[in-house]
Design a protein around this motif. Structure first.
Motif, PDB file in Angstrom:
ATOM      1  N   LYS A   1      56.403 -42.045  59.009  1.00 23.95           N
ATOM      2  CA  LYS A   1      57.032 -41.494  57.934  1.00 23.95           C
ATOM      3  C   LYS A   1      58.354 -41.467  57.785  1.00 23.95           C
ATOM      4  O   LYS A   1      58.939 -40.977  56.603  1.00 23.95           O
ATOM      5  N   PHE A   2      58.982 -41.587  58.728  1.00 23.68           N
ATOM      6  CA  PHE A   2      60.785 -41.664  58.736  1.00 23.68           C
ATOM      7  C   PHE A   2      61.301 -42.859  58.705  1.00 23.68           C
ATOM      8  O   PHE A   2      62.410 -43.075  59.118  1.00 23.68           O
ATOM      9  N   GLN A   3      60.491 -44.060  58.513  1.00 22.76           N
ATOM     10  CA  GLN A   3      60.969 -45.331  58.283  1.00 22.76           C
ATOM     11  C   GLN A   3      61.982 -45.765  57.224  1.00 22.76           C
ATOM     12  O   GLN A   3      62.564 -46.585  57.246  1.00 22.76           O
ATOM     13  N   SER A   4      61.884 -44.694  56.175  1.00 16.45           N
ATOM     14  CA  SER A   4      62.983 -45.056  54.857  1.00 16.45           C
ATOM     15  C   SER A   4      64.325 -44.833  55.437  1.00 16.45           C
ATOM     16  O   SER A   4      64.574 -43.504  55.814  1.00 16.45           O
ATOM     17  N   ASN A   5      65.131 -45.586  55.307  1.00 16.64           N
ATOM     18  CA  ASN A   5      66.583 -45.317  55.796  1.00 16.64           C
ATOM     19  C   ASN A   5      67.263 -44.965  54.341  1.00 16.64           C
ATOM     20  O   ASN A   5      67.147 -45.700  53.378  1.00 16.64           O
ATOM     21  N   TYR A   6      68.153 -43.874  54.429  1.00 21.16           N
ATOM     22  CA  TYR A   6      68.751 -43.514  53.275  1.00 21.16           C
ATOM     23  C   TYR A   6      70.464 -43.513  53.619  1.00 21.16           C
ATOM     24  O   TYR A   6      70.717 -43.265  54.611  1.00 21.16           O
ATOM     25  N   ILE A   7      71.399 -43.451  52.756  1.00 19.36           N
ATOM     26  CA  ILE A   7      72.775 -42.844  52.961  1.00 19.36           C
ATOM     27  C   ILE A   7      72.850 -41.523  52.247  1.00 19.36           C
ATOM     28  O   ILE A   7      72.234 -41.275  51.003  1.00 19.36           O
TER      29      ILE A   7
END
Length: 130
Positions: free
Chosen positions: A24-30
């Motif tokens: 569930k934490f696979q989305s990378n953001y800036i």
């Protein structure tokens, strides 16, 4: 042999559980932090001016953000500590070209409108879950 099979089974389940729970934490953001100083050559940016700017530019360019009242401190060329009230905007984005253009547009509009030399921008890669 039974003990080894149980240990292997427990380790396998643990690894699978950890792998599934972290997906569930696979989305990378800036995480973009923008520090807007509220001092200007002729006084300060009023709360009404800030609110109008925020509604006209930030809210229209960013899909969601956090606003924090802050106070910045630095040492001037004379060695004196100077402080300034500021607003911190935290904007989680995907780091796309569209995001970069929106951020640059907000910074440039603020600098123009309030005769600012700069807006501090800090980008940090993060993993986030909504």
């Amino acid at each position: 042999m039974k003990v080894n099979f149980r240990i292997i089974f427990i380790i396998t389940l643990t690894v699978l559980f950890c792998a599934c729970s972290s997906t569930k934490f696979q989305s990378n953001y800036i995480k973009t932090e923008l520090y807007f100083g509220l001092s200007k050559k002729q006084g300060v940016v009023t709360e009404q001016e800030w609110t109008t700017f925020k509604l006209n530019y930030i809210s229209k360019r960013f899909s969601g953000y956090t606003e924090i009242q802050s106070k910045g401190f630095w040492t001037n060329p004379k060695g004196e500590t100077v402080s300034e009230n500021s607003k911190l905007i935290i904007y989680l984005n995907k780091g796309t070209k569209k995001d970069s253009i929106a951020i640059a547009d907000v910074i440039n509009k603020y600098k123009q409108q309030f005769d600012q030399e700069s807006v501090l921008k800090v980008d940090t890669p993060v993993k986030a879950n909504f």
